[in-house]
Design a protein around this motif. Sequence first.
Motif, PDB file in Angstrom:
ATOM      1  N   THR A 216       0.841  -1.194   0.000  1.00 11.31           N
ATOM      2  CA  THR A 216       0.000   0.000   0.000  1.00 11.31           C
ATOM      3  C   THR A 216       0.879   1.248   0.000  1.00 11.31           C
ATOM      4  O   THR A 216       2.052   1.194   0.360  1.00 11.31           O
ATOM      5  CB  THR A 216      -0.948   0.030   1.223  1.00 11.31           C
ATOM      6  N   LYS A 217       0.262   2.332  -0.383  1.00 17.15           N
ATOM      7  CA  LYS A 217       1.027   3.564  -0.599  1.00 17.15           C
ATOM      8  C   LYS A 217       0.642   4.661   0.384  1.00 17.15           C
ATOM      9  O   LYS A 217      -0.548   4.904   0.607  1.00 17.15           O
ATOM     10  CB  LYS A 217       0.767   4.089  -2.011  1.00 17.15           C
TER      11      LYS A 217
ATOM     12  N   ASN B 117      -8.214  12.655   2.425  1.00 18.80           N
ATOM     13  CA  ASN B 117      -8.922  12.057   3.559  1.00 18.80           C
ATOM     14  C   ASN B 117     -10.063  11.189   3.067  1.00 18.80           C
ATOM     15  O   ASN B 117     -11.175  11.655   2.837  1.00 18.80           O
ATOM     16  CB  ASN B 117      -9.451  13.154   4.494  1.00 18.80           C
TER      17      ASN B 117
ATOM     18  N   HIS C 239      -8.909   5.115  -4.811  1.00 16.08           N
ATOM     19  CA  HIS C 239      -7.915   4.635  -3.855  1.00 16.08           C
ATOM     20  C   HIS C 239      -7.629   3.141  -4.024  1.00 16.08           C
ATOM     21  O   HIS C 239      -6.511   2.690  -3.779  1.00 16.08           O
ATOM     22  CB  HIS C 239      -8.378   4.899  -2.417  1.00 16.08           C
TER      23      HIS C 239
ATOM     24  N   ASN D  97      -5.229   2.923  -6.740  1.00 17.42           N
ATOM     25  CA  ASN D  97      -3.941   3.495  -6.332  1.00 17.42           C
ATOM     26  C   ASN D  97      -3.262   2.669  -5.246  1.00 17.42           C
ATOM     27  O   ASN D  97      -2.096   2.874  -4.956  1.00 17.42           O
ATOM     28  CB  ASN D  97      -4.163   4.925  -5.818  1.00 17.42           C
ATOM     29  N   LYS D  98      -3.996   1.755  -4.628  1.00 21.68           N
ATOM     30  CA  LYS D  98      -3.501   1.012  -3.470  1.00 21.68           C
ATOM     31  C   LYS D  98      -3.123   1.948  -2.320  1.00 21.68           C
ATOM     32  O   LYS D  98      -2.122   1.737  -1.628  1.00 21.68           O
ATOM     33  CB  LYS D  98      -2.284   0.150  -3.815  1.00 21.68           C
ATOM     34  N   THR D  99      -3.907   2.988  -2.149  1.00 23.58           N
ATOM     35  CA  THR D  99      -3.623   3.905  -1.047  1.00 23.58           C
ATOM     36  C   THR D  99      -3.795   3.185   0.289  1.00 23.58           C
ATOM     37  O   THR D  99      -4.702   2.362   0.439  1.00 23.58           O
ATOM     38  CB  THR D  99      -4.615   5.097  -1.059  1.00 23.58           C
ATOM     39  N   VAL D 100      -2.935   3.511   1.237  1.00 25.41           N
ATOM     40  CA  VAL D 100      -3.059   2.941   2.571  1.00 25.41           C
ATOM     41  C   VAL D 100      -4.446   3.266   3.137  1.00 25.41           C
ATOM     42  O   VAL D 100      -5.030   4.301   2.796  1.00 25.41           O
ATOM     43  CB  VAL D 100      -1.930   3.514   3.461  1.00 25.41           C
TER      44      VAL D 100
ATOM     45  N   LEU E 236      -4.614   9.739   4.447  1.00 22.94           N
ATOM     46  CA  LEU E 236      -3.273  10.333   4.326  1.00 22.94           C
ATOM     47  C   LEU E 236      -3.086  11.476   5.319  1.00 22.94           C
ATOM     48  O   LEU E 236      -1.989  11.676   5.841  1.00 22.94           O
ATOM     49  CB  LEU E 236      -3.044  10.828   2.894  1.00 22.94           C
TER      50      LEU E 236
ATOM     51  N   LEU F 220      -1.493  10.404   8.650  1.00 24.86           N
ATOM     52  CA  LEU F 220      -0.143   9.837   8.749  1.00 24.86           C
ATOM     53  C   LEU F 220       0.784  10.837   9.431  1.00 24.86           C
ATOM     54  O   LEU F 220       0.716  12.041   9.168  1.00 24.86           O
ATOM     55  CB  LEU F 220       0.397   9.500   7.352  1.00 24.86           C
TER      56      LEU F 220
ATOM     57  N   GLN G   8      -4.656   1.652 -15.581  1.00 23.66           N
ATOM     58  CA  GLN G   8      -5.709   1.023 -14.790  1.00 23.66           C
ATOM     59  C   GLN G   8      -7.078   1.633 -15.024  1.00 23.66           C
ATOM     60  O   GLN G   8      -8.098   1.021 -14.772  1.00 23.66           O
ATOM     61  CB  GLN G   8      -5.375   1.166 -13.296  1.00 23.66           C
TER      62      GLN G   8
END
Lengths: 596, 596, 353, 353
Positions: free
Chosen positions: A255-256, C101, C320, C323-326, C330, C333, D167
């Motif tokens: 994850t990013k 967010n 997201h 994007n593979k966002t955590v 954000l 963090l 994607q």
Amino acid sequence: MSSQNDFSFKIATVNGTGSASANTLLMQSIFRMGIPVTGKNIFPSNIQGLPTWYEIRVSKDGYNARPAEIDFVVAMNPETYKQDVKTVRDGGYLMYDSSWPLAEELHRENTTVLGVPCGELCVKTFERDRDRVLLRNIVYTGALAAFLDIDLDVISELLREKFGKKPKVLEMNFTAVKLGYDYAKKNYTCPLPFSLKRMNATSEHILIDGNTAFGLGAVFAGATVGAWYPITPSTSLMDAFTAFCQQYRTNADGTKNYIIIQAEDELSAAGMVIGANWAGARAFTSTAGPGISLMQEFIGLAYYAEVPWVCVDVQRVGPATGMPTRTQQSDLFSCAYASHGDTKHICLYPADPGECFTMAPQAFDLAELFQTPVFVVSDLDIGMNDWMIPRLEWDDTYVPNRGRVLNADDLAKLEKWGRYQDTGGGIPSRTLPGVGGKGAFFTRGSGHNLNGVYTEDSPEYKAVLDRITLKFKTAANAVPKPIVASTGNDVGVIAIGGTNGAVTEAVAHLKDQGITVDYMRIRGFPFGDEVVEFLENHERIFVVEQNRDAQLRSMLMIETNTNPNKLLSILDYAGLPLTANVVVDAVAGQMAGVQS
Amino acid sequence: MSSQNDFSFKIATVNGTGSASANTLLMQSIFRMGIPVTGKNIFPSNIQGLPTWYEIRVSKDGYNARPAEIDFVVAMNPETYKQDVKTVRDGGYLMYDSSWPLAEELHRENTTVLGVPCGELCVKTFERDRDRVLLRNIVYTGALAAFLDIDLDVISELLREKFGKKPKVLEMNFTAVKLGYDYAKKNYTCPLPFSLKRMNATSEHILIDGNTAFGLGAVFAGATVGAWYPITPSTSLMDAFTAFCQQYRTNADGTKNYIIIQAEDELSAAGMVIGANWAGARAFTSTAGPGISLMQEFIGLAYYAEVPWVCVDVQRVGPATGMPTRTQQSDLFSCAYASHGDTKHICLYPADPGECFTMAPQAFDLAELFQTPVFVVSDLDIGMNDWMIPRLEWDDTYVPNRGRVLNADDLAKLEKWGRYQDTGGGIPSRTLPGVGGKGAFFTRGSGHNLNGVYTEDSPEYKAVLDRITLKFKTAANAVPKPIVASTGNDVGVIAIGGTNGAVTEAVAHLKDQGITVDYMRIRGFPFGDEVVEFLENHERIFVVEQNRDAQLRSMLMIETNTNPNKLLSILDYAGLPLTANVVVDAVAGQMAGVQS
Amino acid sequence: MTSIAKPPVKHPSLRKNGLGLTTRDYEGAMSTLCAGCGHDSVTAALITAFWELDVPPHKAAKMSGIGCSSKTTAYFMKQSHGFNSVHGRMPSVTSGANAANRSLTYIGISGDGDSLSIGLGQLCHAIRRNVQMLYVIENNGVYGLTKGQFSASADVGSTAKRGEANQMQPIDPVLLALTLGATFVARSFSGDKAQLVPILKAGLRHNGFALIDVISPCVSFNDHEGSTKSYKYTREHEVEIAAADFVPLRKEISQEQGAAGGLTSVTMHDGSIVRFRKTAADYNPTDRGAAYTHVKHCIDKGEVATGLLFMEGGSQTEMHTLNKTVKTPLVDLAHKDLCPGNAQLQELMGEYR
Amino acid sequence: MTSIAKPPVKHPSLRKNGLGLTTRDYEGAMSTLCAGCGHDSVTAALITAFWELDVPPHKAAKMSGIGCSSKTTAYFMKQSHGFNSVHGRMPSVTSGANAANRSLTYIGISGDGDSLSIGLGQLCHAIRRNVQMLYVIENNGVYGLTKGQFSASADVGSTAKRGEANQMQPIDPVLLALTLGATFVARSFSGDKAQLVPILKAGLRHNGFALIDVISPCVSFNDHEGSTKSYKYTREHEVEIAAADFVPLRKEISQEQGAAGGLTSVTMHDGSIVRFRKTAADYNPTDRGAAYTHVKHCIDKGEVATGLLFMEGGSQTEMHTLNKTVKTPLVDLAHKDLCPGNAQLQELMGEYR
Ligand SMILES: Cc1ncc(C[n+]2csc(CCOP(=O)(O)OP(=O)(O)O)c2C)c(N)n1
Ligand SMILES: Cc1ncc(C[n+]2csc(CCOP(=O)(O)OP(=O)(O)O)c2C)c(N)n1
Ligand code: SF4
Ligand code: SF4
Ligand SMILES: [Mg+2]
Ligand SMILES: [Mg+2]
């Protein structure tokens, strides 16, 4: 004129043919030899087939401005022979690819012509067309190694670093270097009267471009959202940010800790950055002149609604599409006074890639502290050319200055909260979405009062605008201070940004001529006290800038009420990095006029 | 303080309730009585239900600035009673709708309160809700007729002109006028100490707003293409152009000699206008601040590719969405220096609807002559309020100045033609699509040489930019000259645009106080010789403008190198039309400071 | 008291929702729109939808552009942050906020002018990015705030107040969204709260971009005879194609009773279920092509197809997700999780020699 | 001589057309695009099309935005005026030029970046206005000039040169144009001149907005294995759906021989005829709905539907037609026909008292 480690040469090629890596190899070799070096890439706005030049300056004194004179031209592009021949200084040298003989009329007196049949050598040695085209560049690199005494070991080391995993390619590259080297050695007296000799002046330095440096700085500054639209010469900035994020911000599970959005245009990129900052992230965009023009409405919104954001403008030649691959400092006005209505914006002016790095956290800190757009006004020369600068350092004690953000606890202590009330220095406090309660407010670009409530009432409207004015005054002494080199002279020189190298060099040369001047390099807008003092303390001031309309000089007049008669413009706006002689000639000329 | 034909009154109502036509009726009645009159509509950015004010100034001397004091407030909106009461001058009068009794705490000393139960009278007299709401406005009109001695015959005449074809409506209106009139007469001493008396000072005048006047001027100037996007306060300009085109440009067979396109946004409107001008039409757009911001990229294209076009900026309060229904002069910078890169643009500054009309053909002539964008910088006050001005006149000998357009015959006489060559004064010649042959060329916003050919060559690029600079110098003496009223004083006042009335009045008042000043009203940018002379010939100059950042003063400094110390700002930027006392106080205050 | 008496927006009850809040807690500032404006009804429906969904007001963000419609974000949920941005650019501002967010519920409100003219490009690209948000177009066929010009959604032949008929073909946001691959597409009518509320609820919970085109008459400029966006016209030409019952995850069973007739169920990313009650025969709201054809068909017949017209459950293409966002927003963090530090920097410097 | 040897664009013959001109007379400046760029083939096809149509070069106007594709207007018909405007805004500039002078033939050339990202709004609105022009998208799935970023037409899974896959779902200009009511919609391939030229010709003569999406590979950034816009991929996945023979009015009969198989004829506004030679069974290119369904179907199968996909003959909704603009180009009207004069003005002044 013979000199060691103090000369410049230029290579004329065709873009899309692989010459860029050969030129980098040359520059890097000289750097690895411990000799200060600078390279300027002068390339076309096209992908393949048009003329391109690479200028390398070797300067034992560490001058990094574009050279005023070229000692040695390497003319690999027959199409530009004619003009390239003209750019050799009197008594200089010209190397060309003698596979295609030079027409008689193209010869020039007072220039030594060195033919090296690079193309022919390649055709004889390599089989595939592609290799012949690509390795032709390595052949001239080899020839230059002979002519300039570049250490072959250094070249080999660099090639090994690059192609280590591809032995066949490496082998061919070695062969090509040898071809050129041997031909030159055999047919000409090597080295030429100017050449290289190992020094130890680069060990604490790196070679880096400003776009990369800012991309890196944004990672360290804690930016998590980037939104952008491709445009030369800013594209490589977001590319760098992306690469560094991939490297440093990808979690173990894939994850990013970031998101970078290629927007559909600059308006959208601006909107995204504003939205992300509003939500509480450090977010930024990068663009060039046309993008700045398109963002004007959004810039005004952020100014008036007091939403922080950072925008890097990597300036290119305007107006309009202009020359996208040439450099200029002509968006000073467009950034500082962006948008309709009464607006002024914080601007930072990096002078080199080192400052692109250090100004990244500064830009975010200022944006959040003052809740306003901040522009980092760079340019193509800084952004896309490799500069030799001291290694970058990061202070691990850095804590982002998020400014006056109230969280739920802070709010609990307040009886009432008003979004646009002055909490000191004209700066209001803000809250982030999610906090709720009395921290909730409605952000709008339409008329609002000190509590953020919609208004069309004149005094209420004015109260907000006047507070913003005050805030801007406060910012004047919060932006990076100018760098002043003063020995108490009456005459001063002012510059900003990437011309610093040329101006510094000019000041030294002027001194050699007996003309001493003070020098101030401005690094931020609004102008702080030091700027005002410098203006007051000098009788005559040369303002050096790379635009036609004296935009910096105008800003100095507008903002400080300096008498225009003492501000003399030195303008250079034809699209290439500034050379020191332009400044020397202008200042010396003026001073002579005054003295006589 | 008793006075005839010299006072002001203000009516506070709710928008969307029909008060606008009642207020127009009042103003028109006074005008028809031959008395100079001005009305300022202060309305909300909403369609229905919010407070709105209409200020009417009666001035036998013909002063048309917004009045500094209100003698008589007509408070029809209970929601704003509280603030309305405060705006009556000491010793003034307040009329209110006594159907809803005024709370005790809202009474004010030193003010005569006149209750007229307009609502109640309507409820008693009319049956339908709609009529009761609408006619309430006519009732206060009737009461005012009594209080101010407005000629009832004039009111009747106007009502008859308006409702002549609807006898029932007319009848009800008459009744409503009578209701108010009789109530006032019966309950109060009429007229009040200030009142009206027929004069003969308006017979050669008209009442018109600037947007209508420009729309009309554009028809006479021969504009055939209009492209726009709705935005307050410019919308009514294109509405007027549309209506006049329908009236004057529709052929017998129903076909149209014009086309007006409601674009999808301001970027598109700008593109259309540029395309149309490029093709050879006179085309224009109108917008306000946000639109100017959005058009920046296109403005730069037209500047650099040298395509004429005309854009009217009806300024409103910025920054951002700001206050769309309030007035300001804060887009001076955004227009004059629009777009990234080095750019400067011709601007015209009309002072009233009369000049909106005359500057329309001037704008098109200048745009075509100089092949560049031309801004007509108007504002909400000029554009949307009705002004009393001399009847408009048209000179039938007018021939459009299309500038240096070469047709096939012209081209045949030339051996070679270059689009961007100087043909005198920095002005190139151009051709229109369709001409072909050697007249064909490629228009581009990217680097081009004097022949219009693509270039990335520094000297070639610079040659074009320098020629454009020269062209701009030539334009300085082609734009409308300033209006100078000088009696050789050391002190001068400079203003632009719609503040002219207030400044003229202030100059007169100052004279009464023994302070004589010269006055220059600037009408065009770049500044011509007369402007420079005025700046040189005065020791101290007050620059009056309606923005926070002294944008005009800044432009004067930048462009003329005037010493900033002699330029004193008088700034007024809270969104309402300027009142003379602001200028009087500032000048008198400063002068006192100097003398003491 | 203004002379225009406006009935205050009525709420069905002061019952409490799962958070113990009443609909009052979801109200906003007093509306300044015209009495009777369709937009105020949408506001009322939104209040109900948010309340019924138990969305904590401070966890929502209200986004808009410029226009009468865009003003409506001020008239509900005063406990939420709101952002009235610039004309036509709400999609980008919302995309950015969501990027930063992802934990908030984003409600974007726009008009037909804001969305289909100046903002068309941004709307299309927000759809393409599948940004998680509920995007409401309060569609009245005109530019209300600038006094009644035709918008790009005005139907051919629909007349303006002064009588002239619109000649240009309309842009239909529903067909457009279906073409661009939107994962949730609906149409409704401000005058039909019963239909509107469940659709809003489903849209708010959709994991991706949810578009609702709400016909919302402008009483001041487009509610006369001849207009095809008037209350009367819409009521007469509305054809409900697929009604949606939105079943939040934890209430799944209790709401079952609402279902009747042929039901199609789509399970959303969080497990909640949308049941389509088909009121038009053969309508399959999970078939994009069929939805397109059907809606187009209705348009050609002069009908206004309303209802939840198309939906893809559990979208895998949300911004997201791609994007593979955590998962942590954000904005939450810490700097130490973001800054590589000097040691890493010095290592990196080696590569620049 | 540059080191890149570029074969000069070849023209079939130096035959003369009806105006006595050879294709040479339709050439432009030397191309500065990469050797092998698809855009240069489109240029060659345009030269042929204009030549075959006997369009006098000076009666054409070449419009473009910014991009490699937008540069191509410089590479043909140097006798025409050209306008290389700003990125994504060619539609508005062309609309304005056409508004002013309806007598020219407008050819607009754009890229997928120029048209589907920054310029999407303008493209849609030019379609809506039905501005008479031929709009060519030279579609390569990337931003060529800025070095290969994905554009909004990049297919899901198509890879960039450095390997990462796109994607996001693409925006298909053909489906979009069909949805927006475009009256002429086609797709072709730069490598298929035989198909491209007749479509260009038909588009140039169409009385309204004609859109052609031309797959035009970018050899520098998007012609590798893994790309779905490469020469190879396009050749392998192209499915010709409906070929068009364009029959100019006065040559109607002599070209008859070209027709074969099931023919549908559409008569254009000037009487010329387009014959669709159906190569796909049951394809009816005058049925918008069917065209949409078919194209969508091909996309879903990974096929690239090419040909003249949809057309409405004799459009009644062209901008000037709707506006009732006088036939004489506005630029040719004399000032006396435009200016009412002082007498009229004085009469008017009475209304302002
Ligand atoms: C850049 C810009 N252009 C124009 C405007 C003026 N404007 C305000 S609202 C609006 C149209 C609103 O129409 P719509 O979105 O349909 O909202 P409605 O009022 O009909 O609800 C326009 C053109 C603006 N605010 N900003
Ligand atoms: C306002 C603006 N933003 C960005 C750019 C930079 N730019 C030039 S061309 C281009 C994309 C071109 O892509 P496309 O239209 O697909 O053309 P191609 O080069 O692929 O043929 C971009 C982003 C620009 N010129 N102007
Ligand atoms: S003008 Fe129309 S859209 Fe605006 S508030 Fe009034 S009714 Fe609603
Ligand atoms: S970069 Fe691509 S699109 Fe541009 S010229 Fe080269 S091949 Fe063509
Ligand atoms: Mg609307
Ligand atoms: Mg492309």
